[in-house]
Design an enzyme around this catalytic site. Sequence first.
Site, PDB file in Angstrom:
ATOM      1  N   MET A  76      36.937 -31.666  18.989  1.00 32.77           N
ATOM      2  CA  MET A  76      36.467 -32.954  18.334  1.00 32.77           C
ATOM      3  C   MET A  76      36.344 -32.998  16.912  1.00 32.77           C
ATOM      4  O   MET A  76      35.510 -33.689  16.285  1.00 32.77           O
ATOM      5  CB  MET A  76      35.189 -33.688  18.930  1.00 32.77           C
ATOM      6  CG  MET A  76      35.599 -33.858  20.380  1.00 32.77           C
ATOM      7  SD  MET A  76      36.961 -35.320  20.839  1.00 32.77           S
ATOM      8  CE  MET A  76      35.985 -36.605  20.229  1.00 32.77           C
TER       9      MET A  76
ATOM     10  N   GLN B  34      28.203 -26.327  18.462  1.00 33.40           N
ATOM     11  CA  GLN B  34      29.190 -25.761  18.679  1.00 33.40           C
ATOM     12  C   GLN B  34      29.888 -24.706  17.424  1.00 33.40           C
ATOM     13  O   GLN B  34      30.360 -25.257  16.658  1.00 33.40           O
ATOM     14  CB  GLN B  34      30.431 -26.468  19.317  1.00 33.40           C
ATOM     15  CG  GLN B  34      31.595 -25.699  19.947  1.00 33.40           C
ATOM     16  CD  GLN B  34      32.588 -26.653  20.625  1.00 33.40           C
ATOM     17  OE1 GLN B  34      33.808 -27.034  20.067  1.00 33.40           O
ATOM     18  NE2 GLN B  34      32.337 -27.082  21.937  1.00 33.40           N
TER      19      GLN B  34
ATOM     20  N   CYS C 187      39.734 -24.179  21.571  1.00 34.96           N
ATOM     21  CA  CYS C 187      40.423 -24.703  20.782  1.00 34.96           C
ATOM     22  C   CYS C 187      41.816 -24.023  20.478  1.00 34.96           C
ATOM     23  O   CYS C 187      41.648 -22.894  20.156  1.00 34.96           O
ATOM     24  CB  CYS C 187      39.497 -25.134  19.397  1.00 34.96           C
ATOM     25  SG  CYS C 187      40.480 -25.992  18.087  1.00 34.96           S
TER      26      CYS C 187
ATOM     27  N   ASN D 149      35.747 -30.787  31.903  1.00 34.93           N
ATOM     28  CA  ASN D 149      36.358 -31.573  30.871  1.00 34.93           C
ATOM     29  C   ASN D 149      37.683 -31.676  30.882  1.00 34.93           C
ATOM     30  O   ASN D 149      38.510 -30.705  31.362  1.00 34.93           O
ATOM     31  CB  ASN D 149      35.828 -30.726  29.459  1.00 34.93           C
ATOM     32  CG  ASN D 149      36.438 -31.355  28.367  1.00 34.93           C
ATOM     33  OD1 ASN D 149      37.490 -30.810  27.645  1.00 34.93           O
ATOM     34  ND2 ASN D 149      36.273 -32.624  28.012  1.00 34.93           N
ATOM     35  N   GLY D 150      38.199 -32.750  30.194  1.00 35.85           N
ATOM     36  CA  GLY D 150      39.695 -32.923  30.254  1.00 35.85           C
ATOM     37  C   GLY D 150      40.310 -34.097  31.027  1.00 35.85           C
ATOM     38  O   GLY D 150      40.134 -33.984  32.176  1.00 35.85           O
TER      39      GLY D 150
ATOM     40  N   GLY E 103      35.158 -36.343  26.067  1.00 36.04           N
ATOM     41  CA  GLY E 103      35.535 -36.404  24.589  1.00 36.04           C
ATOM     42  C   GLY E 103      36.318 -37.655  23.950  1.00 36.04           C
ATOM     43  O   GLY E 103      35.551 -38.599  23.621  1.00 36.04           O
ATOM     44  N   ARG E 104      37.514 -37.687  23.950  1.00 26.98           N
ATOM     45  CA  ARG E 104      38.229 -38.877  23.560  1.00 26.98           C
ATOM     46  C   ARG E 104      37.914 -40.140  24.249  1.00 26.98           C
ATOM     47  O   ARG E 104      38.002 -41.226  23.479  1.00 26.98           O
ATOM     48  CB  ARG E 104      39.748 -38.414  23.700  1.00 26.98           C
ATOM     49  CG  ARG E 104      40.360 -37.485  22.520  1.00 26.98           C
ATOM     50  CD  ARG E 104      41.996 -37.085  22.922  1.00 26.98           C
ATOM     51  NE  ARG E 104      41.931 -36.440  24.284  1.00 26.98           N
ATOM     52  CZ  ARG E 104      43.032 -36.551  24.986  1.00 26.98           C
ATOM     53  NH1 ARG E 104      44.242 -36.771  24.391  1.00 26.98           N
ATOM     54  NH2 ARG E 104      43.304 -35.847  26.099  1.00 26.98           N
TER      55      ARG E 104
END
Length: 317
Positions: free
Chosen positions: A1, A53, A83, A194-195, A216-217
């Site tokens: 992010m 992070q 990442c 996540n994901g 996240g998104r």
Amino acid sequence: MMDWTDRHCRAFHRVLSARARLYTEMVTTGAVLHGPRERLIGFDPAEHPVAIQLGGSDPGELAASARIAEGYGYAEVNLNVGCPSDRVQDGRFGACLMREPALVGECVAAMKAAVAIPVTVKCRIGVDDQDPEAALDALTASVRAAGVDGLVVHARKAWLQGLSPKENRDIPPLDYPRVHRLKAAHPDLPIAINGGLNSLAQAQAQLAHVDGVMLGRAAYAEPALLLGVDPEFFGTPAPVAGPFAAVEAYLPYIAARLGEGIRLHAMTRHMLGLFNGRPGARAFRRHLSTEGLRANAGLGVLREAVSFVSREMADAA
């Protein structure tokens, strides 16, 4: 992010949920140690609970950065091992560290020795041609031995060659069962998934298998989704009654930052999806995206943008 969950975004998201844990953008150890520290990692106390992070692979530098973060008041230090960007690979951190589980363990051990707050790791299930069973098990074993306080697992591989960071968020197939198996094998280790999770219903379903869910998104694109987090997951009312009330609650923060010389767009860019699904949402976005960029834009621009939005939801098609 990166470039998304900055301090202004987090202040806005905190208006929508009092209980969700918020995470900073990934900040490199070099930036923490040698960069404009207050601008990069300073935050408003209203953001709590908030985790930082970190990106890095040198145990000493990570330990020093973790100490600084603890001094700033962060509730958690999270090491990014997920990442996939070229810039991250060139610096030998992020997802490429999935290939060096022993080093990740050393990094965690160094941070654990340096701070009292929890140290966690965010990772992928593997990279490139790695076997996700072996790769994720090896990383988990290494960080567990180092005393890690939890894992956040993006349930996809990362392809370090041939896919862009954006493609790495969509193209590698999701493998939620792999994360579920990891949790079953480590029942006493907190594991979040996540994901690809786009709704609170999907998140709730995952909690039958893991301890937590990171959004996240979905949370960024549809911030009103966060209004359901406290009632559905913590059994407490949302901090505000709805998206219009959220704007009002965020106004004092915006006013304070405008007084410090921060431009309106730096804050309102994180609000563009707030009214998605309502008549007038497009006009809201357009007004903020044009008038909000003006050097002298103030609270009036935001109020005018909100005036375009209907307080009644459109009927379902």
